[in-house]
Design a protein around this motif. Sequence first.
Motif, PDB file in Angstrom:
ATOM      1  N   LYS A 237      81.410  17.663  18.734  1.00 33.56           N
ATOM      2  CA  LYS A 237      82.169  16.358  18.576  1.00 33.56           C
ATOM      3  C   LYS A 237      83.729  17.000  18.525  1.00 33.56           C
ATOM      4  N   GLU A 238      83.606  18.248  18.138  1.00 33.56           N
ATOM      5  CA  GLU A 238      85.336  18.843  17.960  1.00 33.56           C
ATOM      6  C   GLU A 238      85.585  19.295  19.517  1.00 33.56           C
ATOM      7  N   VAL A 239      84.765  19.563  20.141  1.00 36.19           N
ATOM      8  CA  VAL A 239      85.163  19.964  21.614  1.00 36.19           C
ATOM      9  C   VAL A 239      85.684  18.615  22.346  1.00 36.19           C
ATOM     10  N   ASP A 240      84.522  17.561  22.175  1.00 33.97           N
ATOM     11  CA  ASP A 240      85.151  16.099  22.572  1.00 33.97           C
ATOM     12  C   ASP A 240      86.366  15.683  22.211  1.00 33.97           C
ATOM     13  N   GLU A 241      86.803  15.844  21.163  1.00 35.62           N
ATOM     14  CA  GLU A 241      88.027  15.500  20.645  1.00 35.62           C
ATOM     15  C   GLU A 241      89.274  16.550  21.227  1.00 35.62           C
ATOM     16  N   SER A 242      89.077  17.491  21.622  1.00 33.84           N
ATOM     17  CA  SER A 242      90.025  18.390  21.860  1.00 33.84           C
ATOM     18  C   SER A 242      90.590  18.061  23.312  1.00 33.84           C
ATOM     19  N   ASP A 243      91.523  18.912  23.633  1.00 29.54           N
ATOM     20  CA  ASP A 243      92.332  18.553  24.892  1.00 29.54           C
ATOM     21  C   ASP A 243      91.871  19.562  25.788  1.00 29.54           C
ATOM     22  N   THR A 244      90.835  20.147  25.615  1.00 35.37           N
ATOM     23  CA  THR A 244      90.435  21.596  26.461  1.00 35.37           C
ATOM     24  C   THR A 244      88.938  21.238  26.792  1.00 35.37           C
ATOM     25  N   ASP A 245      88.470  22.191  27.952  1.00 35.08           N
ATOM     26  CA  ASP A 245      87.189  21.899  28.351  1.00 35.08           C
ATOM     27  C   ASP A 245      86.407  22.880  27.631  1.00 35.08           C
ATOM     28  N   PRO A 246      84.916  22.852  27.406  1.00 34.29           N
ATOM     29  CA  PRO A 246      84.112  23.531  26.627  1.00 34.29           C
ATOM     30  C   PRO A 246      84.292  25.108  26.734  1.00 34.29           C
ATOM     31  N   ARG A 247      84.667  25.610  27.978  1.00 36.87           N
ATOM     32  CA  ARG A 247      84.507  27.114  28.096  1.00 36.87           C
ATOM     33  C   ARG A 247      85.722  27.533  27.163  1.00 36.87           C
ATOM     34  N   THR A 248      86.970  26.723  27.542  1.00 38.63           N
ATOM     35  CA  THR A 248      88.048  27.459  26.919  1.00 38.63           C
ATOM     36  C   THR A 248      88.369  26.899  25.507  1.00 38.63           C
ATOM     37  N   TRP A 249      87.423  25.639  25.057  1.00 38.62           N
ATOM     38  CA  TRP A 249      87.279  25.797  23.613  1.00 38.62           C
ATOM     39  C   TRP A 249      86.686  26.874  23.101  1.00 38.62           C
ATOM     40  N   VAL A 250      85.480  27.301  23.514  1.00 40.31           N
ATOM     41  CA  VAL A 250      84.702  28.410  22.996  1.00 40.31           C
ATOM     42  C   VAL A 250      85.608  29.898  22.938  1.00 40.31           C
ATOM     43  N   GLU A 251      86.256  29.944  24.068  1.00 44.08           N
ATOM     44  CA  GLU A 251      86.993  31.309  24.123  1.00 44.08           C
ATOM     45  C   GLU A 251      87.958  31.214  22.947  1.00 44.08           C
ATOM     46  N   GLU A 252      88.793  30.131  22.810  1.00 51.40           N
ATOM     47  CA  GLU A 252      89.496  30.317  21.698  1.00 51.40           C
ATOM     48  C   GLU A 252      89.046  30.432  20.523  1.00 51.40           C
ATOM     49  N   ALA A 253      87.868  29.571  20.168  1.00 48.93           N
ATOM     50  CA  ALA A 253      87.254  29.520  18.801  1.00 48.93           C
ATOM     51  C   ALA A 253      86.924  30.994  18.658  1.00 48.93           C
ATOM     52  N   LEU A 254      86.279  31.796  19.521  1.00 52.19           N
ATOM     53  CA  LEU A 254      85.789  33.248  19.296  1.00 52.19           C
ATOM     54  C   LEU A 254      86.891  33.797  19.049  1.00 52.19           C
ATOM     55  N   ALA A 255      88.138  33.632  19.891  1.00 55.35           N
ATOM     56  CA  ALA A 255      89.384  34.497  19.544  1.00 55.35           C
ATOM     57  C   ALA A 255      89.833  34.211  18.219  1.00 55.35           C
ATOM     58  N   GLU A 256      89.494  33.074  17.616  1.00 62.16           N
ATOM     59  CA  GLU A 256      90.314  32.993  16.042  1.00 62.16           C
ATOM     60  C   GLU A 256      88.901  33.396  15.215  1.00 62.16           C
ATOM     61  N   GLY A 257      88.125  34.338  15.756  1.00 61.39           N
ATOM     62  CA  GLY A 257      86.844  34.733  14.513  1.00 61.39           C
ATOM     63  C   GLY A 257      85.917  33.754  14.372  1.00 61.39           C
ATOM     64  N   ARG A 258      85.952  32.391  15.048  1.00 64.75           N
ATOM     65  CA  ARG A 258      85.091  31.641  14.420  1.00 64.75           C
ATOM     66  C   ARG A 258      83.461  31.826  15.214  1.00 64.75           C
ATOM     67  N   ARG A 259      82.340  31.460  14.372  1.00 65.09           N
ATOM     68  CA  ARG A 259      81.218  31.573  15.072  1.00 65.09           C
ATOM     69  C   ARG A 259      80.798  30.401  15.480  1.00 65.09           C
ATOM     70  N   VAL A 260      80.115  30.476  16.853  1.00 67.91           N
ATOM     71  CA  VAL A 260      79.545  29.295  17.424  1.00 67.91           C
ATOM     72  C   VAL A 260      78.182  29.052  17.098  1.00 67.91           C
ATOM     73  N   PRO A 261      77.802  27.835  16.386  1.00 73.96           N
ATOM     74  CA  PRO A 261      76.294  27.690  15.983  1.00 73.96           C
ATOM     75  C   PRO A 261      75.461  27.586  17.227  1.00 73.96           C
ATOM     76  N   GLY A 262      74.251  28.012  16.668  1.00 71.87           N
ATOM     77  CA  GLY A 262      72.844  27.484  17.496  1.00 71.87           C
ATOM     78  C   GLY A 262      72.697  28.676  18.328  1.00 71.87           C
ATOM     79  N   PHE A 263      73.072  29.753  18.271  1.00 71.93           N
ATOM     80  CA  PHE A 263      72.918  30.993  18.957  1.00 71.93           C
ATOM     81  C   PHE A 263      72.474  32.220  18.220  1.00 71.93           C
ATOM     82  N   GLY A 264      71.505  32.802  18.847  1.00 73.34           N
ATOM     83  CA  GLY A 264      70.814  34.165  18.397  1.00 73.34           C
ATOM     84  C   GLY A 264      69.694  33.589  17.366  1.00 73.34           C
ATOM     85  N   HIS A 265      68.634  34.576  17.171  1.00 70.77           N
ATOM     86  CA  HIS A 265      67.525  34.323  16.149  1.00 70.77           C
ATOM     87  C   HIS A 265      67.090  35.338  15.806  1.00 70.77           C
ATOM     88  N   ARG A 266      66.584  35.512  14.408  1.00 66.13           N
ATOM     89  CA  ARG A 266      66.041  36.647  13.593  1.00 66.13           C
ATOM     90  C   ARG A 266      64.917  37.064  14.471  1.00 66.13           C
TER      91      ARG A 266
END
Length: 379
Positions: A237-266
């Motif tokens: 939903k945050e991606v949808d409300e932003s002014d960027t495409d999903p790829r750019t949004w993730v790039e910026e989120a990772l650059a800010e040190g944010r974790r992208v949920p839903g990936f990786g598993h023990r």
Amino acid sequence: MSDDVHRGLEGVLVAESELSYIDGDAGKLGYRGYSIEDLAREASYEEVVYLLWHGELPTAEELESFCTWTAATRALDDELLGEVEKLAAADEVPMAALRTVVSSLSAYDGDADHADVTDLDANLRKACRITAKIPTALAAFERFRNGEEAVAPREDLSHAANFLYMLNGEVPDEVLAETFDMALVLHADHGLNASTFSAMVTASTLSDLHSAVTSAIGTLSGSLHGGANANVMRMLKEVDESDTDPRTWVEEALAEGRRVPGFGHRVYNVKDPRAKILGAKSKELAETAGDSRWYDYSTTIEEYIAAEKGLAPNVDFYSASTYYQMGIPIDAYTPIFAMSRVAGWIAHVLEQYEDNRLIRPRARYVGDTDLPFPPLEER
């Protein structure tokens, strides 16, 4: 730290089980020998519950009897339904409300005070009641907090269809009912995850089934366990409300040190097989609705994370958009996880009771020793 200390019990074998098989390297999951792909495609949630609890798939007669008996126990006692309404009025968190309700169910269960907590027949009756009543409580809670009246359960609908009916006040179409049923199948069990182990620890003290399930719900409510799919949908939903495409949004989120949920598993080193199945269902729902943005966002993010981080999505990643397209509130995702996983929790508790030994690990003390005790006036 010594090598023989395993933080989080990672990789430590603590039990043998006949319930779910996981091959994290090959991306395989099965319940009692049946692949998750076959079960998701061919079996109903009720069949999977029977399989987990009884060790074999039911015959047509056994399935009819099981569904009829369980459906007849769906309704909540008026007093308990009133408690659900009070929890909603108090703006309680859905998982906390569910924890309270399941604990309270024992007060209305004729087998709750059974002298032998390991009695299989009594536990199977309790198991049916708990599993049947959780959807009723969740749907009523959601309606109460939206200022609506609770919808009474119907005995002629499947477990999945009945929940959607009680939640929305109308019988779901076949696609929605089948999709939700499949989601329940996919979440029904998954080895000794944290909530399942919590239930087993409680049961190992020879505590009762209601207490064990309540322990599991409390464990599932933690953000490192059951909340990932809700966080995935909030991200989309945050991606949808932003002014960027999903790829750019993730790039910026990772650059800010944010974790992208839903990936990786023990457990899984490759793509979670449940994510593959739900991903296809999410796409199907998107095509039916004529709105593919949530699915498109998800696949774009998946491709980017795979290329840049070498991580694959887990079941939570695609269950998020699947539930959202079904009109399910985001903060109800984890309670729905519990609504499904209760089948596995109970199966593991029954297995624990069969050959019980108190689960009591040890910790190595690394603090001070032999300190002189100072008088109060000298501290």
